[in-house]
Design an enzyme around this catalytic site. Structure first.
Site, PDB file in Angstrom:
ATOM      1  N   ASN A   1       0.767  11.130   6.922  1.00  0.00           N
ATOM      2  CA  ASN A   1      -0.428  10.791   7.682  1.00  0.00           C
ATOM      3  C   ASN A   1      -1.397  11.937   7.909  1.00  0.00           C
ATOM      4  O   ASN A   1      -2.552  11.705   8.278  1.00  0.00           O
ATOM      5  CB  ASN A   1      -0.024  10.169   9.028  1.00  0.00           C
ATOM      6  CG  ASN A   1       0.512   8.779   8.825  1.00  0.00           C
ATOM      7  OD1 ASN A   1      -0.178   7.935   8.279  1.00  0.00           O
ATOM      8  ND2 ASN A   1       1.750   8.552   9.233  1.00  0.00           N
TER       9      ASN A   1
ATOM     10  N   THR B   1       0.875  -1.192   0.000  1.00  0.00           N
ATOM     11  CA  THR B   1       0.000   0.000   0.000  1.00  0.00           C
ATOM     12  C   THR B   1       0.905   1.233   0.000  1.00  0.00           C
ATOM     13  O   THR B   1       1.359   1.654  -1.055  1.00  0.00           O
ATOM     14  CB  THR B   1      -0.973   0.000   1.189  1.00  0.00           C
ATOM     15  OG1 THR B   1      -0.248  -0.181   2.393  1.00  0.00           O
ATOM     16  CG2 THR B   1      -2.007  -1.097   1.037  1.00  0.00           C
TER      17      THR B   1
ATOM     18  N   SER C   1      -6.983  11.043  -0.441  1.00  0.00           N
ATOM     19  CA  SER C   1      -7.441  11.442  -1.782  1.00  0.00           C
ATOM     20  C   SER C   1      -7.140  10.337  -2.771  1.00  0.00           C
ATOM     21  O   SER C   1      -6.573   9.326  -2.423  1.00  0.00           O
ATOM     22  CB  SER C   1      -6.770  12.744  -2.201  1.00  0.00           C
ATOM     23  OG  SER C   1      -5.364  12.576  -2.167  1.00  0.00           O
TER      24      SER C   1
ATOM     25  N   THR D   1      -0.830  -1.795   6.480  1.00  0.00           N
ATOM     26  CA  THR D   1      -1.052  -2.757   7.537  1.00  0.00           C
ATOM     27  C   THR D   1      -0.040  -3.864   7.321  1.00  0.00           C
ATOM     28  O   THR D   1       0.268  -4.187   6.195  1.00  0.00           O
ATOM     29  CB  THR D   1      -2.477  -3.320   7.420  1.00  0.00           C
ATOM     30  OG1 THR D   1      -3.391  -2.260   7.613  1.00  0.00           O
ATOM     31  CG2 THR D   1      -2.733  -4.392   8.450  1.00  0.00           C
TER      32      THR D   1
END
Lengths: 415, 415
Positions: free
Chosen positions: A410, A164, A415, A201
């Site tokens: 963070n 990610t 967006s 994660t």
């Protein structure tokens, strides 16, 4: 996430050559779950006879996939037909109510269909934005193609598909010789905060060609977790989705029947090395990280107290910002020892930065030179060692510094 | 600390008019402990008959002054001669080994000498850089002048003299009418991180003209702490020096003899209000803060669980950076609930930002508008409310956002 992040300065030079694990094959697809122009689904097929073990987040708000994996591992079904792992990035399918459970069920049913497996042998994970319904139909639509593209050589592709906010794919492998024959271990991981639940994660998948009975596989995996993936922290936050799975295909010559045996010990050590390697790579991709920091605590009343102190230091925003500023601010280390809740005696504390003796017996060392320590702090790989001087409890944790880039990543509006 | 910091955007418009507390007089001096061109020592004299109570940091590496105050309060000496409090800023006298104890003894002896008190009635605190020997001779040299300048009107000067990285002095007062007569309460505080141990540490001094026996004073003070100073957090770090002291001079008409009485309740409520006011001011001066955030948790199994959840949210770097970015990132609130260790049921959770219902029953509310929530997050005073939907446990915490300025202040090389 606003645009592509630059690769972490702490990244390894390249992705390693992972050993091929017979019986574990991978395929990836760009299913358009959320990201455009990149792969976002990874399918892994595990050959008949494979055993699977897992360790998961302890979060009280864990995701549907985690709950599903835990229930399936709690009562392992027959493995004559093999097993499968399906991971998507872009959407964590966490905090999506009953719809999240439905998505997991739909994905498991889809995988079971194309691979001719019972759904009870399909394990899933989702990582990405939370609170949005997973477009599981896009994943299901990609399954037929995925199932025809499975290859034992696609480990690096798999590592990339589950990223990610990671700035590089993370892989590690070992090949060891044991008295029962060679054992190959290969794994990959994603994660760039201990958790950043709307984008990142920690997910880890490790494979071996050894044959290992499921209960023993679970025991060895769980035994290696406290000193590896549970010893790292980027921001002290805990994911809704953290998953670590280990599959043993049994296609290699070695059988690991007992933990306490030459083969069992060799396997456990090699697995631990792979896990530690991946854990360190997760920290090295910590959001905004510019320094990799080992925090070694010794002399504690017991190992649990040592862990408390190590994580108190490794999680302290004040310690982590001082490291970012290359400030040998040992006073903040003292503070973090004090707040940890562990037994400590100010006048028995010894603190070292690398080989530099900073403080002992409750005060700065007479030989301490701030200039020498400041020069040490300019390095990229740092070590803070604290000896509590009480007994023999020890624990080592790994963390990174806290920089402006962490806030940029963070605080950025999603967006 | 590199240069003077700009005043926090969350600062009150001005220092309040504090009620004068008969029997509590103050003087300040520029003793040159570390800072140049400002006051750095505060002496408070408490009239004969005063009682004193205190609450201190639980750190295992607490400072010599804290240990000294705790031992003196554990066995309160006779108060016929009054008492004194001496605070210096610039040097925390923490982690200075036996030399730190010697400094406390020298300062206490000096104050005892100029004010004709037993040293057992002199309380001290030091705040500033840690690990450096306190130049206590400079403090002792200023005591004679301090003792001749004592004034009951010098509360604001006292509040300024104990500042470190604080960007404004913090004061609060109340005058209440009770059936026993009026009671005046005035206090001041310093602190700009929950702790930033080399420069900032929370110190709080509150005074009342009521007469309150020492054990009752201690009981009322300790009772008001969990929901005030122990309910705020800037960075989750815990000081080596946090001290909260309350002195009752008994020079006013009111005597508070019992906690459960009209006067006792009125006094406790007014004291609580002063403490909460000061606690909020500490958060509003949080290092780098641009938002003041109330985190209200209800519906928990018990109050302790509610506190765990509230502080998990209030301390989460991911929640705090999202707030800095004005991002209504409720997924991170879910994450913080999950990691808190408190009992929680995903499908019973309700989350509100201000009056906006964000999520309920384990998923985003059907009426939720991200635009409305994003507009709310642009405010300066924010409220996050979480109802766990389990029982009636409740707790409210206060925090601020995590911004680039926090890193600038704390990563800056000490100079």
């Amino acid at each position: 996430m606003a645009g592509k992040l630059p690769v972490s300065p702490l990244a390894p030079a390249s992705f390693p050559d992972l050993p091929v694990i017979e019986g574990a094959s991978f395929a990836t697809a760009a299913a358009g779950v959320r990201y455009a122009g990149r792969t976002d689904v990874m399918l892994c097929r595990l050959a008949p006879g494979s055993t699977v073990a897992g360790v998961f987040t302890t979060s009280a708000t864990r995701s549907s996939s985690v709950l599903d994996c835990q229930s399936k591992l709690a009562a392992p079904a027959e493995s004559d037909l093999g097993a499968a792992i399906l991971v998507n990035s872009g959407n964590a399918n966490a905090f999506t109510g009953r719809a999240g459970d439905d998505s997991v069920e739909a994905v498991c049913a889809g995988v079971a269909g194309v691979l001719d497996l019972p759904a009870s042998r399909v394990f899933t994970a989702s990582t990405g934005v939370i609170g949005e319904r997973l477009a599981h139909d896009r994943i299901v639509a990609a399954l037929q193609t995925l199932s025809t593209n499975l290859s034992e050589d696609a480990g690096e592709d798999a590592a990339r598909a589950i990223m990610t906010t990671d700035t590089y794919p993370k892989g590690a492998g070992r090949v060891i010789e044991t008295e029962a024959g060679p054992i190959r271990i290969a794994g990959f991981a994603k994660g760039s905060g201990m958790i950043a639940p709307d984008m990142a994660t920690m997910l880890v998948y490790i494979f071996t060609d050894a044959a290992v009975p499921q209960p023993l596989l679970q025991e060895i995996l769980a035994g290696a977790t406290p000193s590896t993936f549970n010893a790292i922290t980027v921001d002290g936050d805990t994911s809704t989705s953290d998953s670590l799975m280990l599959a043993a295909t049994g296609k290699g010559p070695a059988r690991v029947e007992e933990a306490v045996s030459a083969t069992g010990t060799a396997f456990a050590e090699a697995l631990h090395a792979v896990m530690l390697d991946l854990a360190h790579q997760v920290v090295r991709d910590g959001e905004g990280a510019t320094k990799f920091v080992e925090v070694a605590v010794s002399g504690a009343r017991d190992d649990a107290d040592a862990r408390r102190v190590a994580l108190s230091i490794a999680n302290s925003p004040l310690v982590k910002t001082a490291i970012a500023g290359e400030d040998p601010n040992w006073g903040r280390v003292v503070m973090a020892v004090g707040k940890s809740g562990a037994e400590a005696d100010r006048d028995a504390l010894t603190i070292r930065f690398g080989d530099i003796l900073v403080a002992e017996k409750g005060w700065v060392s007479p030989d301490y030179s701030e200039d020498t320590a400041a020069a040490y702090m300019k390095g990229q790989d740092l070590r803070i060692a604290v000896d509590l001087g009480l007994a023999s409890g020890a624990f080592t944790a790994w963390t990174c510094d806290l920089t402006h880039a962490y806030i940029d990543i963070n605080a950025d509006y999603r967006s």
